[in-house]
Design an enzyme around this catalytic site. Structure first.
Site, PDB file in Angstrom:
ATOM      1  CB  THR A 124      -0.920   0.039   1.235  1.00  0.00           C
ATOM      2  OG1 THR A 124      -1.608   1.292   1.296  1.00  0.00           O
ATOM      3  CG2 THR A 124      -0.117  -0.115   2.528  1.00  0.00           C
ATOM      4  CE  LYS A 156      -2.228  -4.068   3.313  1.00  0.00           C
ATOM      5  NZ  LYS A 156      -2.422  -5.232   2.417  1.00  0.00           N
TER       6      LYS A 156
END
Length: 343
Positions: A124, A156
């Protein structure tokens, strides 16, 4: 070809299942729990998907799902994906969004499919953090520095890093898509873009009188989810595993998204219908996220097809149909003066 999608109940999972089915894939989807409330919706919309029960926090269930599906391609989309929620539940976010990636990678390794299964890891843009010191003029690319500013972004980043580690350590075909904000009609209403388009449609239909939002000044690089899942698939068709940024290369503020959504329903002045809520402000905000997808353009041939006005129009018109407001452009909702309009 057989594909397994974790996170099948999410926005991207739906778009990806549709894309893969159209390409002739046998599609499997991982669902959490026997009584997952989203299971029926997936079964209704995607009857061609074979659902397997499992959880990215449960290694044994992942191994069973991988062994049952024997996937040529595995798309790991499962995550606690709401940035605001990650501040409230950082431990769960770390377990699912971070360690869950490790569990998926290990499941493929334990099932002895490292030489035959190509894996996509959903990274991301939130890993970058949007700070001045690490922001390139043309936007973040695959070599930019990371500085996550939320538990979601930090989790992430762990997932992204361990995915690359397994690529290098075990020779696994693992590609990481560093995707910037991508939205669409399947986006959950807890996300700001769908919250805005749903509110604009409902206000125009006379079903609500205002919407509460947080900061309106942050800038985001917004694209259409359908375009971005096509990029995921293209990454796994590439000759070599790698990291790729997918982005539009342009930014708009949340306020500009609001203005575009309300304009789509014929409301020129949106301010009387928007309240700013302190409860929706984040402990740390990412100022701007702008991506440079040059590598994906050059190596994958990826291009977005839906521009920003088209994205907003698509989402608003979907929500108008949902609420029966086909002729709202000919009506004007009753205006109210509300506290706190734009930031």
């Amino acid at each position: 070809m057989r594909a397994l999608i974790t996170g099948i109940t999410g926005q991207d999972g739906g778009h990806l299942a549709e894309l893969l089915h159209a390409k002739g894939y046998e599609v499997y989807g991982l669902v959490h729990g026997q009584h997952n409330p989203k299971r029926h919706a997936v079964e209704s919309e995607f009857p061609f998907v074979t659902l397997l029960e499992g959880d990215v926090t449960d290694q044994t269930s992942l191994v069973r799902a991988v062994e049952a599906s024997q996937p040529d391609e595995l798309y790991n989309l499962a995550a606690i994906s709401h940035v605001g929620y990650s501040f409230k539940n950082p431990a769960l976010t770390a377990e699912v969004t971070g360690k869950g990636v490790l569990n998926v990678l290990e499941a493929v390794r334990i099932a002895r499919l490292t030489d035959t299964t190509r894996l996509y890891q959903a990274s991301t843009s939130e890993m970058f953090g949007g700070l001045d010191y690490n922001r390139p003029a043309r936007g973040y690319n695959e070599t930019s520095l990371f500085h996550p500013r939320s538990p979601y972004g930090a989790a992430k980043l762990y997932g992204h890093s361990i995915a690359k580690n397994y690529r290098e350590s075990y020779g696994m075909f693992v590609s990481c898509g560093i995707l910037f904000n991508h939205e669409g009609e399947r986006r959950g209403v807890e996300f700001v873009t769908r919250k805005i388009t749903s509110a604009a449609a409902r206000i125009a239909c006379g079903l609500q009188d205002h919407v509460e939002l947080g900061d309106l000044w942050p800038k985001r690089d917004w694209g259409y989810a359908g375009d971005y899942v096509r990029g995921m698939w293209q990454m796994l068709q590439h000759d070599e595993p790698d990291d790729f940024v997918l982005a539009s290369g342009e930014t708009r503020t949340v306020e500009q998204f609001v203005a575009a959504a309300f304009s789509e329903v014929g409301i020129d002045d949106w301010r009387p219908f928007v309240r700013q809520s302190p409860a929706l402000l984040r402990p740390a905000q990412v100022d701007i996220l702008l991506g440079d997808a040059s590598k994906a353009h050059d190596e994958l041939g990826w291009r977005r097809e839906v521009d920003f006005p088209g994205l907003v129009q698509r989402m608003v018109q979907h929500d108008l149909r949902l609420h029966g407001g086909h002729d709202v452009r000919h009506r004007r909702p009753r205006s109210r003066t509300l506290v706190g309009g734009a930031a």
